[in-house]
Write a protein that holds these residues in place. Structure first.
Motif, mmCIF file in Angstrom:
data_model
loop_
_atom_site.group_PDB
_atom_site.id
_atom_site.type_symbol
_atom_site.label_atom_id
_atom_site.label_comp_id
_atom_site.label_asym_id
_atom_site.label_seq_id
_atom_site.Cartn_x
_atom_site.Cartn_y
_atom_site.Cartn_z
ATOM 1 N N ASP A 174 -10.118 9.454 -18.704
ATOM 2 C CA ASP A 174 -9.437 9.877 -17.484
ATOM 3 C C ASP A 174 -9.377 11.401 -17.363
ATOM 4 N N THR A 182 -13.095 3.272 -17.316
ATOM 5 C CA THR A 182 -12.327 4.501 -17.446
ATOM 6 C C THR A 182 -11.040 4.188 -18.197
ATOM 7 N N VAL A 189 -15.550 6.540 -19.631
ATOM 8 C CA VAL A 189 -15.179 7.879 -19.177
ATOM 9 C C VAL A 189 -13.686 8.063 -19.388
ATOM 10 N N THR A 249 -11.004 5.816 -11.107
ATOM 11 C CA THR A 249 -12.139 4.883 -11.173
ATOM 12 C C THR A 249 -12.827 4.778 -9.819
#
Length: 183
Positions: free
Chosen positions: A142, A108, A140, A17
């Motif tokens: 990982d 994330t 998003v 992140t």
């Protein structure tokens, strides 16, 4: 020139992140914005936990947010929500600290099952802080973020949609600044 604060709410020393935040901050700079990055994990723990808004570093973060035209708020998913560390930082901001600002939430996580953390956990707290223009956020995975030497690399197939969201955020910030100056 518009000013944007990029706030990383990850508590980890090595963080996808935080690396993503640095990557997106660079993109925002290339788009012509002045960007201040804040890593919540680098703030003094005692001041955070005791809600000491007079501590110089906490006061600086509050000032940066107050003076910003836009705020990108990012967090890894923890228990289907944003991190407790991010919550601690957000709790120290004045009640309407995000009023008049464009805000972009970015989350994330390890599974697409957590995508709703943006709209069910993070967006409500941003709105409660007065944000009247929270642009569509982005989740998003990982596995789409590679971190090498603290630098984020994004899977090219998944980077393009994120960049469209970030670029739209940057445009909204730039468009809003003259409106706020006129009022």
């Amino acid at each position: 020139m518009s000013t944007i604060v990029v706030l990383s709410g990850s508590p980890s020393a090595v963080s996808r992140t935080a690396a993503l935040c640095a990557h997106l901050a660079d993109r925002l700079r290339r788009l012509g914005h002045e960007v201040d990055g804040v890593r919540a994990r680098d703030l003094p723990a005692e001041a955070l936990l005791s809600a000491d808004t007079r501590h110089p570093r906490i006061a600086e973060v509050v000032r940066l947010v107050e003076e910003a035209d836009g705020v990108l708020v990012a967090s890894p998913v923890y228990k289907a929500a944003y991190s407790g560390l991010l919550k601690t930082v957000l709790d120290l901001l004045p009640q309407f600290a995000l009023a008049g600002k464009v805000v972009l939430p970015v989350v994330t996580g390890g599974s697409p099952a957590h995508v709703l953390a943006i709209d069910y956990a993070l967006r409500p707290v941003l709105t409660s802080l007065g944000a009247d223009h929270v642009v569509p956020g982005w989740f998003v995975l990982d596995r789409h973020i590679a971190v090498r030497d603290g630098e984020a690399g994004l899977d090219p197939e998944h980077a393009a949609p994120l960049y469209r969201v970030v670029d739209a955020f940057a445009s909204a910030v730039a468009a809003r600044r003259p409106l706020l100056a006129a009022s």
